[in-house]
Scaffold this active site. Structure first.
Site: not given
Ligand code: 13P
Length: 249
Positions: A169, A95, A230-231, A163, A9-11, A93
């Site tokens: 993060g 977020e 993610g990261g 998650e 997931n590159w957000k 998600h």
């Protein structure tokens, strides 16, 4: 047998230059490896699909609207996502739930829209740090599962990502026992609701600070069928070893 899935997931972290990382990753992923998916920001979906044509990497979006079209400035619909060549969409998600006030019912509506466009939905669920401290993790998971996953879920149209919000993060991860507890719980709830055969086909991903150095341990859990990263999905040099660890799990 559930096919393992490594999803990135590159957000909102990249522009078109980052697609060179995709090309690099594609060189390192073979058709026999764990299924590999990257979810770039929506302006890059077309280009990403084009660059990856003929490779083993699939492309997904990070969200879609519940309606197929209409006066929804700034949103993208599931048919638009499918039109780019993308085959997956991340929904619910934390977020989105937190910053865009998405509720379980919204996530369920978006999931039905995704299915209607032929997309596979990756439905995210997970507890906050306060929920975990208050010993409410499994209650939260049960509520989110019930409310976010529509009745027509199957192994083809749905993936569920656990998650824990406090692990996203932060570099913090649950212990392996905590991951196993939640994933086994999700599987049991799916069996109760959908029956053994359907529940056994639905893949469960773990997400939250998955890195090359902790992936192999996380993938030892029987009901962890992959990761939502993610990261560490932004660079081929970080994501490739995670895919490799999953392939070998
Ligand atoms: P990190 O891997 O950066 O913790 O992000 C996890 C995540 O939110 C993936 O959807």
């Amino acid at each position: 047998m559930r096919r393992k899935l490594a999803a990135g997931n590159w957000k909102m972290n990249v522009t078109a230059g980052a697609l060179s990382e995709l090309v690099e990753l594609a060189k390192q992923v073979n058709p026999g490896d764990a299924e590999t998916l990257i979810c770039p920001p929506s302006p890059l979906l077309y280009l990403a699909c084009e660059k990856l044509r003929g490779t083993a990497i699939a492309i997904g979006a990070q969200d879609c609207h519940a309606e197929p079209s209409g006066a929804f400035t700034g949103d993208i619909s599931a048919p638009m996502v499918a039109d780019t060549g993308a085959t997956y969409v991340i929904l619910g998600h934390s977020e989105r739930r937190d910053l865009h006030a998405e509720k379980d019912a919204d996530v369920a509506a978006k999931t039905r829209a995704a299915w209607g466009a032929g997309l596979t939905a990756i439905i995210c669920i997970g507890e906050s740090g306060a929920d975990r401290e208050a010993d409410k993790t499994l209650d939260i998971i049960a509520t989110q599962l019930q409310g976010s996953v529509p009745d027509a879920a199957t192994g083809e149209n749905t993936v569920i990502a656990y998650e824990p919000i406090w692990a996203i993060g932060t570099g913090k991860t649950p212990t392996l026992d905590q991951i196993i507890e939640v994933h086994d719980f999700i599987r049991a709830r799916l069996i109760e609701r959908f029956g053994q055969q359907t529940a056994d086909a639905i893949r469960l991903l773990y997400g939250g600070s998955v890195k090359p150095d902790n992936a192999a341990e996380i993938f030892t859990a029987e009901n962890v069928d992959g990761a939502l990263v993610g990261g560490a999905s932004l660079k081929a040099a970080d994501f490739a070893p995670i895919i490799k660890a999953l392939t070998q799990a």
